[in-house]
Design a protein around this motif. Sequence first.
Motif, PDB file in Angstrom:
ATOM      1  N   PRO A   1       0.812  -1.225   0.000  1.00 62.36           N
ATOM      2  CA  PRO A   1       0.000   0.000   0.000  1.00 62.36           C
ATOM      3  C   PRO A   1       0.846   1.275   0.000  1.00 62.36           C
ATOM      4  O   PRO A   1       0.512   2.254  -0.669  1.00 62.36           O
ATOM      5  CB  PRO A   1      -0.823  -0.136   1.288  1.00 62.36           C
ATOM      6  CG  PRO A   1      -0.945  -1.616   1.487  1.00 62.36           C
ATOM      7  CD  PRO A   1       0.390  -2.162   1.071  1.00 62.36           C
ATOM      8  N   GLN A   2       1.960   1.259   0.737  1.00 59.89           N
ATOM      9  CA  GLN A   2       2.847   2.412   0.736  1.00 59.89           C
ATOM     10  C   GLN A   2       3.520   2.582  -0.620  1.00 59.89           C
ATOM     11  O   GLN A   2       3.705   3.712  -1.103  1.00 59.89           O
ATOM     12  CB  GLN A   2       3.917   2.264   1.829  1.00 59.89           C
ATOM     13  CG  GLN A   2       4.846   3.467   1.951  1.00 59.89           C
ATOM     14  CD  GLN A   2       4.112   4.731   2.334  1.00 59.89           C
ATOM     15  OE1 GLN A   2       3.382   4.751   3.318  1.00 59.89           O
ATOM     16  NE2 GLN A   2       4.281   5.797   1.559  1.00 59.89           N
ATOM     17  N   ALA A   3       3.872   1.474  -1.257  1.00 60.00           N
ATOM     18  CA  ALA A   3       4.493   1.541  -2.581  1.00 60.00           C
ATOM     19  C   ALA A   3       3.561   2.207  -3.586  1.00 60.00           C
ATOM     20  O   ALA A   3       3.995   3.024  -4.414  1.00 60.00           O
ATOM     21  CB  ALA A   3       4.872   0.135  -3.048  1.00 60.00           C
ATOM     22  N   PHE A   4       2.272   1.877  -3.521  1.00 59.57           N
ATOM     23  CA  PHE A   4       1.309   2.485  -4.440  1.00 59.57           C
ATOM     24  C   PHE A   4       1.086   3.953  -4.094  1.00 59.57           C
ATOM     25  O   PHE A   4       0.924   4.791  -4.994  1.00 59.57           O
ATOM     26  CB  PHE A   4      -0.006   1.713  -4.418  1.00 59.57           C
ATOM     27  CG  PHE A   4      -0.011   0.528  -5.342  1.00 59.57           C
ATOM     28  CD1 PHE A   4      -0.596   0.612  -6.598  1.00 59.57           C
ATOM     29  CD2 PHE A   4       0.592  -0.671  -4.973  1.00 59.57           C
ATOM     30  CE1 PHE A   4      -0.590  -0.469  -7.463  1.00 59.57           C
ATOM     31  CE2 PHE A   4       0.596  -1.754  -5.831  1.00 59.57           C
ATOM     32  CZ  PHE A   4       0.004  -1.661  -7.079  1.00 59.57           C
ATOM     33  N   ALA A   5       1.081   4.292  -2.814  1.00 64.09           N
ATOM     34  CA  ALA A   5       0.938   5.691  -2.412  1.00 64.09           C
ATOM     35  C   ALA A   5       2.134   6.507  -2.898  1.00 64.09           C
ATOM     36  O   ALA A   5       1.974   7.633  -3.394  1.00 64.09           O
ATOM     37  CB  ALA A   5       0.799   5.793  -0.895  1.00 64.09           C
ATOM     38  N   ASP A   6       3.331   5.949  -2.775  1.00 66.70           N
ATOM     39  CA  ASP A   6       4.532   6.639  -3.252  1.00 66.70           C
ATOM     40  C   ASP A   6       4.485   6.826  -4.764  1.00 66.70           C
ATOM     41  O   ASP A   6       4.894   7.867  -5.289  1.00 66.70           O
ATOM     42  CB  ASP A   6       5.786   5.854  -2.855  1.00 66.70           C
ATOM     43  CG  ASP A   6       6.065   5.909  -1.359  1.00 66.70           C
ATOM     44  OD1 ASP A   6       5.461   6.748  -0.664  1.00 66.70           O
ATOM     45  OD2 ASP A   6       6.878   5.083  -0.885  1.00 66.70           O
ATOM     46  N   LEU A   7       3.983   5.815  -5.482  1.00 59.54           N
ATOM     47  CA  LEU A   7       3.863   5.917  -6.936  1.00 59.54           C
ATOM     48  C   LEU A   7       2.894   7.037  -7.305  1.00 59.54           C
ATOM     49  O   LEU A   7       3.171   7.849  -8.195  1.00 59.54           O
ATOM     50  CB  LEU A   7       3.376   4.581  -7.505  1.00 59.54           C
ATOM     51  CG  LEU A   7       3.047   4.543  -8.996  1.00 59.54           C
ATOM     52  CD1 LEU A   7       4.288   4.839  -9.837  1.00 59.54           C
ATOM     53  CD2 LEU A   7       2.458   3.186  -9.387  1.00 59.54           C
ATOM     54  N   ALA A   8       1.754   7.082  -6.640  1.00 60.81           N
ATOM     55  CA  ALA A   8       0.755   8.107  -6.939  1.00 60.81           C
ATOM     56  C   ALA A   8       1.290   9.512  -6.682  1.00 60.81           C
ATOM     57  O   ALA A   8       0.918  10.464  -7.379  1.00 60.81           O
ATOM     58  CB  ALA A   8      -0.502   7.860  -6.113  1.00 60.81           C
ATOM     59  N   GLU A   9       2.179   9.635  -5.706  1.00 61.41           N
ATOM     60  CA  GLU A   9       2.753  10.937  -5.371  1.00 61.41           C
ATOM     61  C   GLU A   9       4.005  11.252  -6.190  1.00 61.41           C
ATOM     62  O   GLU A   9       4.596  12.318  -6.039  1.00 61.41           O
ATOM     63  CB  GLU A   9       3.106  10.983  -3.877  1.00 61.41           C
ATOM     64  CG  GLU A   9       1.894  10.970  -2.955  1.00 61.41           C
ATOM     65  CD  GLU A   9       1.004  12.177  -3.155  1.00 61.41           C
ATOM     66  OE1 GLU A   9       1.551  13.291  -3.374  1.00 61.41           O
ATOM     67  OE2 GLU A   9      -0.234  12.024  -3.101  1.00 61.41           O
ATOM     68  N   GLY A  10       4.425  10.324  -7.051  1.00 61.76           N
ATOM     69  CA  GLY A  10       5.582  10.565  -7.899  1.00 61.76           C
ATOM     70  C   GLY A  10       6.907  10.563  -7.174  1.00 61.76           C
ATOM     71  O   GLY A  10       7.865  11.211  -7.608  1.00 61.76           O
ATOM     72  N   ARG A  11       6.993   9.799  -6.082  1.00 64.22           N
ATOM     73  CA  ARG A  11       8.214   9.821  -5.263  1.00 64.22           C
ATOM     74  C   ARG A  11       9.333   8.946  -5.838  1.00 64.22           C
ATOM     75  O   ARG A  11      10.493   9.145  -5.496  1.00 64.22           O
ATOM     76  CB  ARG A  11       7.897   9.348  -3.841  1.00 64.22           C
ATOM     77  CG  ARG A  11       6.921  10.247  -3.093  1.00 64.22           C
ATOM     78  CD  ARG A  11       6.815   9.863  -1.623  1.00 64.22           C
ATOM     79  NE  ARG A  11       5.856  10.698  -0.911  1.00 64.22           N
ATOM     80  CZ  ARG A  11       4.645  10.292  -0.564  1.00 64.22           C
ATOM     81  NH1 ARG A  11       4.252   9.053  -0.848  1.00 64.22           N
ATOM     82  NH2 ARG A  11       3.825  11.100   0.071  1.00 64.22           N
TER      83      ARG A  11
END
Length: 373
Positions: free
Chosen positions: A353-363
Amino acid sequence: MTDTKYQRAKAVISRAAGAPVVVEEIEVEFPRRGEVMIRMAACGVCHSDLSATNGTIPMPAPLVLGHEGAGVVVALGEGVTGFALGDHVLSSFVSMCGKCRYCQTGRPQLCDQAAKAAISLPDGSVRTRGLDGQPLHVFSGCGVMAEYATMHVDNVVRIDADVPLDRACLVGCGVMTGVGAAVNTAKVEAGSIAVVFGCGGVGLNAIQGCRIAGAAMIVAVDMSDAKLELAREFGATHTLNAATPDLVKAVRKLTGGGADYAFECVGKGDIVAQAYGVLAKGGKAMAVGVAAPKDSTTIRTGSLTFDEKTLTGSYFGSARPRQDFPRLLALYRDKRLKLDELVTRRYRIEEAPQAFADLAEGRNARGVIVFGE
């Protein structure tokens, strides 16, 4: 008690469009005829996976995510001759039947069978189910964001065992899509001028594809100054922030009248129009990003005729996976293709879930889920 025909595995699942992904224990059936079971080692967290969770790519739920994976063959189905236990393999999210007119003419990325394997294996069935016994769809015939995956051999490519699997997995989508757009679709010529819109995982690889092909000037365009700095590491010679006023005019001025090639790696119709707009006469623009179904692009029709410009799509980098995957890995071994630098962060499967959140934020340039750690 687990059925002996099934292997228990943790997997990343989309349960509803727009909802965060979840990590669940599932059961993966051992391979049937023409199939292999793979113990996954690593899986890239690709923007297409995110698009499958938010509705940009309409997909039914529940869906086992993952299409950019690498692992080791641990079981063979009846009739499988091209693979052996212990083989290192990559997933190909495009199924390659070898029989349709596209496969027969060297364009397997357009294989007719692939459309039938968007959420299942090519025969329409799945080898995944929840602990409640209910079947689970698999993204692009792969579902490799899991500890184990059973796939048809048409979606699997054998590779040499000397490349770390947490790097090799990236070739299965992002690297192939970006580098292939430059080398296979555009056929970038040495000494040419190229512009790349979007410096995420695919855009960075389009940049290094242009570099490998010998482009003399490579302009990277993005909203993020941090990504523009990274773009220079991958081969960009010039950068422009996408917020630059009158961006198309600024790019044309920087390039001395326009680019020979332009790549849209975001998935937005208005940016496709910008990519087309920066072209010099005779230039070629590639729409590489995955756009929403209702997205559209408007261009001046007359420019197609009088300027002989071209606007085309590039799907999966016009890949021939069984030829191109090994070639890309050979470039990596020769230190001409950057894979190590793409991996911004590694995640355990529980951190999906954190990996997808980071992807959505462009990190991240690319996040990778590593299994068994």
